[in-house]
Design a protein around this motif. Structure first.
Motif, PDB file in Angstrom:
ATOM      1  N   GLU A  60     -23.090 -89.811  51.770  1.00 26.99           N
ATOM      2  CA  GLU A  60     -23.096 -90.034  51.368  1.00 26.99           C
ATOM      3  C   GLU A  60     -24.425 -89.025  50.197  1.00 26.99           C
ATOM      4  O   GLU A  60     -24.408 -89.033  48.802  1.00 26.99           O
ATOM      5  CB  GLU A  60     -23.265 -92.077  50.484  1.00 26.99           C
ATOM      6  CG  GLU A  60     -22.385 -92.417  51.000  1.00 26.99           C
ATOM      7  CD  GLU A  60     -20.877 -91.756  50.205  1.00 26.99           C
ATOM      8  OE1 GLU A  60     -21.455 -91.743  49.340  1.00 26.99           O
ATOM      9  OE2 GLU A  60     -20.756 -92.348  50.678  1.00 26.99           O
ATOM     10  N   ALA A  61     -25.537 -89.346  51.139  1.00 30.23           N
ATOM     11  CA  ALA A  61     -26.757 -88.262  50.516  1.00 30.23           C
ATOM     12  C   ALA A  61     -26.395 -87.320  50.050  1.00 30.23           C
ATOM     13  O   ALA A  61     -26.257 -86.316  49.582  1.00 30.23           O
ATOM     14  CB  ALA A  61     -27.637 -88.838  51.228  1.00 30.23           C
ATOM     15  N   ALA A  62     -25.261 -85.585  50.915  1.00 31.04           N
ATOM     16  CA  ALA A  62     -24.872 -84.766  51.046  1.00 31.04           C
ATOM     17  C   ALA A  62     -23.692 -84.901  49.562  1.00 31.04           C
ATOM     18  O   ALA A  62     -24.162 -83.416  49.341  1.00 31.04           O
ATOM     19  CB  ALA A  62     -24.310 -84.497  52.763  1.00 31.04           C
ATOM     20  N   ILE A  63     -23.086 -85.370  49.500  1.00 37.35           N
ATOM     21  CA  ILE A  63     -22.365 -85.567  48.496  1.00 37.35           C
ATOM     22  C   ILE A  63     -23.373 -85.276  46.920  1.00 37.35           C
ATOM     23  O   ILE A  63     -23.081 -85.051  45.780  1.00 37.35           O
ATOM     24  CB  ILE A  63     -20.910 -86.708  48.016  1.00 37.35           C
ATOM     25  CG1 ILE A  63     -20.218 -86.086  49.529  1.00 37.35           C
ATOM     26  CG2 ILE A  63     -19.980 -86.099  47.263  1.00 37.35           C
ATOM     27  CD1 ILE A  63     -19.981 -87.474  49.208  1.00 37.35           C
ATOM     28  N   PHE A 164     -21.613 -95.474  47.216  1.00 35.55           N
ATOM     29  CA  PHE A 164     -20.398 -94.998  48.469  1.00 35.55           C
ATOM     30  C   PHE A 164     -19.733 -94.408  47.217  1.00 35.55           C
ATOM     31  O   PHE A 164     -19.038 -94.929  46.589  1.00 35.55           O
ATOM     32  CB  PHE A 164     -19.808 -96.854  48.288  1.00 35.55           C
ATOM     33  CG  PHE A 164     -18.530 -96.899  48.901  1.00 35.55           C
ATOM     34  CD1 PHE A 164     -18.604 -97.179  50.275  1.00 35.55           C
ATOM     35  CD2 PHE A 164     -17.748 -97.510  48.258  1.00 35.55           C
ATOM     36  CE1 PHE A 164     -16.809 -96.998  50.957  1.00 35.55           C
ATOM     37  CE2 PHE A 164     -16.018 -97.231  48.707  1.00 35.55           C
ATOM     38  CZ  PHE A 164     -16.246 -97.388  50.009  1.00 35.55           C
ATOM     39  N   SER A 165     -19.452 -93.315  47.136  1.00 32.47           N
ATOM     40  CA  SER A 165     -19.324 -92.424  46.062  1.00 32.47           C
ATOM     41  C   SER A 165     -17.351 -92.983  45.637  1.00 32.47           C
ATOM     42  O   SER A 165     -16.951 -92.494  44.816  1.00 32.47           O
ATOM     43  CB  SER A 165     -18.876 -90.358  47.008  1.00 32.47           C
ATOM     44  OG  SER A 165     -20.315 -90.547  47.061  1.00 32.47           O
ATOM     45  N   LYS A 166     -16.718 -93.227  46.856  1.00 32.31           N
ATOM     46  CA  LYS A 166     -15.113 -93.928  46.660  1.00 32.31           C
ATOM     47  C   LYS A 166     -15.097 -95.008  45.226  1.00 32.31           C
ATOM     48  O   LYS A 166     -14.201 -94.655  44.196  1.00 32.31           O
ATOM     49  CB  LYS A 166     -14.200 -94.456  47.596  1.00 32.31           C
ATOM     50  CG  LYS A 166     -13.899 -92.778  48.774  1.00 32.31           C
ATOM     51  CD  LYS A 166     -13.015 -93.537  49.873  1.00 32.31           C
ATOM     52  CE  LYS A 166     -12.383 -92.536  50.772  1.00 32.31           C
ATOM     53  NZ  LYS A 166     -13.527 -91.348  51.528  1.00 32.31           N
ATOM     54  N   PRO A 285     -36.410 -91.526  47.995  1.00 32.27           N
ATOM     55  CA  PRO A 285     -35.418 -90.058  47.433  1.00 32.27           C
ATOM     56  C   PRO A 285     -34.143 -90.969  48.372  1.00 32.27           C
ATOM     57  O   PRO A 285     -33.839 -91.070  49.619  1.00 32.27           O
ATOM     58  CB  PRO A 285     -36.156 -89.215  48.097  1.00 32.27           C
ATOM     59  CG  PRO A 285     -37.053 -89.736  48.776  1.00 32.27           C
ATOM     60  CD  PRO A 285     -37.603 -90.780  48.545  1.00 32.27           C
ATOM     61  N   ILE A 286     -32.996 -89.954  47.912  1.00 26.69           N
ATOM     62  CA  ILE A 286     -31.784 -89.832  48.718  1.00 26.69           C
ATOM     63  C   ILE A 286     -31.024 -89.308  49.823  1.00 26.69           C
ATOM     64  O   ILE A 286     -30.725 -89.663  51.127  1.00 26.69           O
ATOM     65  CB  ILE A 286     -30.905 -89.921  47.199  1.00 26.69           C
ATOM     66  CG1 ILE A 286     -30.749 -91.253  46.418  1.00 26.69           C
ATOM     67  CG2 ILE A 286     -29.548 -90.102  48.271  1.00 26.69           C
ATOM     68  CD1 ILE A 286     -29.684 -90.806  45.784  1.00 26.69           C
ATOM     69  N   TYR A 287     -32.837 -88.178  49.860  1.00 26.77           N
ATOM     70  CA  TYR A 287     -32.247 -87.041  50.629  1.00 26.77           C
ATOM     71  C   TYR A 287     -33.735 -86.337  50.376  1.00 26.77           C
ATOM     72  O   TYR A 287     -34.543 -86.380  49.635  1.00 26.77           O
ATOM     73  CB  TYR A 287     -31.275 -86.481  50.365  1.00 26.77           C
ATOM     74  CG  TYR A 287     -31.202 -85.011  49.119  1.00 26.77           C
ATOM     75  CD1 TYR A 287     -32.197 -83.629  49.425  1.00 26.77           C
ATOM     76  CD2 TYR A 287     -30.215 -86.049  48.588  1.00 26.77           C
ATOM     77  CE1 TYR A 287     -32.144 -83.782  47.849  1.00 26.77           C
ATOM     78  CE2 TYR A 287     -30.259 -85.658  46.879  1.00 26.77           C
ATOM     79  CZ  TYR A 287     -31.333 -83.991  47.593  1.00 26.77           C
ATOM     80  OH  TYR A 287     -31.047 -83.356  45.773  1.00 26.77           O
ATOM     81  N   VAL A 288     -34.107 -85.379  51.975  1.00 22.80           N
ATOM     82  CA  VAL A 288     -35.549 -84.708  51.807  1.00 22.80           C
ATOM     83  C   VAL A 288     -34.809 -83.384  52.049  1.00 22.80           C
ATOM     84  O   VAL A 288     -34.379 -83.040  53.074  1.00 22.80           O
ATOM     85  CB  VAL A 288     -35.501 -85.519  52.729  1.00 22.80           C
ATOM     86  CG1 VAL A 288     -37.913 -84.051  52.932  1.00 22.80           C
ATOM     87  CG2 VAL A 288     -36.912 -86.964  52.505  1.00 22.80           C
ATOM     88  N   ILE A 289     -35.706 -82.764  51.403  1.00 26.37           N
ATOM     89  CA  ILE A 289     -34.687 -80.625  51.495  1.00 26.37           C
ATOM     90  C   ILE A 289     -35.833 -80.689  52.489  1.00 26.37           C
ATOM     91  O   ILE A 289     -37.412 -80.881  52.292  1.00 26.37           O
ATOM     92  CB  ILE A 289     -34.632 -80.194  49.989  1.00 26.37           C
ATOM     93  CG1 ILE A 289     -33.336 -80.916  48.984  1.00 26.37           C
ATOM     94  CG2 ILE A 289     -34.660 -79.042  50.308  1.00 26.37           C
ATOM     95  CD1 ILE A 289     -33.751 -80.102  47.670  1.00 26.37           C
TER      96      ILE A 289
END
Length: 300
Positions: A60-63, A164-166, A285-289
């Motif tokens: 989900e974070a990747a999308i 939940f992307s869907k 944050p949803i993700y960390v780069i």
């Protein structure tokens, strides 16, 4: 070729803007040689971009990261393991350009190759969530879809941590057409999704898009209360009229365990929602780069 080069922990997005194409790879904390391959691809072709996470944050974070980084008028979300057939891309692009749709999605009409029990529970999940949720989630729908910039921007406005992307794709609306295809086996590697992982993901989807479990717990509590009154009346009548009081601790223990179990079940449902609220309140944050293609360019 990309599906063979990129591990299952990556997401692949194809951004189409007229004749301009960019390939954006999201490396979701893979432990293999994926990152080195991405560096090599980026150094060889300026159309290749990538974002590598500091650890595995989940699909989900990747999308979400891929949608954030994509800059074109049309964006395709696609798995890199080739379970999402690339040969559908020209048809998807033709439909969104010539017809009035904002999104062209895909759905599997068969689940050949999946364990029978997993397929059964997947079908039940779609039936349940479509009954209790305000949004419709198409049975067999994949994340593999081509979206207009307007729809992508709408999805990006939903910045919740528990994603939940869907459900999100359905919630934002927009006219969507689904292309059907038979299930494809992955080109390489094995799935990291276990049965319990999928079950947890399904529960997260239900919690994210329905408050029906909370209503269910309330109904269970009301039913238990009414049942206890009825039983109390029956016991009182038997005692006063028939002089036949209920005896034995076995029945008492059964009742206590039953009501205790119902209470814990309802508390578990409530706790699930509170837990989601707790995670949202942290505003993490949803993700960390960790690295992007710009870092590769600087090193060169």
């Amino acid at each position: 070729m990309c599906g063979k080069l990129i591990s299952i922990n990556c997401r692949f997005l194809l951004d189409v803007n007229s004749a301009d194409i960019e390939y954006l790879f999201i490396n979701d904390g893979s432990k293999d040689n994926t990152l080195n391959l991405l560096r090599k691809l980026a150094s060889m072709n300026e159309q290749v971009r990538y974002t590598s996470f500091s650890r595995n944050f989940g699909k989900e974070a990747a999308i979400f990261a891929g949608l954030e980084k994509a800059a074109g008028n049309y964006v395709v979300v696609m798995d890199a393991d080739l379970q999402d057939p690339p040969d559908l891309l020209p048809k998807m692009y033709d439909i969104i350009k010539t017809e009035t749709y904002d999104c062209v999605g895909t759905r599997r009409v068969t689940r050949k190759g999946e364990p029978i029990i997993r397929s059964f529970f997947a079908k039940q999940f779609y039936k349940i969530i479509n009954r209790i949720s305000d949004v419709e989630i198409v049975d067999g729908a994949r994340d593999y879809r081509l979206m207009s910039r307007q729809m992508v921007d709408a999805v990006l406005e939903m910045k919740e941590y528990n994603r939940f992307s869907k459900g999100i794709f359905s919630w934002v609306g927009f006219d969507t057409k689904y292309l059907e295809y038979e299930n494809k086996n992955r080109a390489a590697g094995e799935t990291t999704w276990s049965f319990w992982g999928l079950m947890k993901y399904s529960l997260d989807g239900i919690v994210a898009f329905s408050d029906a479990p909370l209503s269910l717990s309330s109904l269970i509590g009301l039913f238990s209360f009414v049942a206890s009154i009825v039983i109390a009346v029956v016991v009182a009548v038997r005692t006063l009229i028939f002089d036949d009081p209920t005896s034995g601790w076995t029945s008492l223990v059964v009742i206590i365990l039953g009501l205790g179990g119902l209470q814990l079940f309802c508390l578990g449902i409530l706790g699930k929602y509170i837990g989601k609220m707790f995670l949202e309140s942290k505003n993490r944050p949803i993700y960390v780069i960790k690295e992007t293609e710009q870092d590769t360019v600087k090193k060169i």
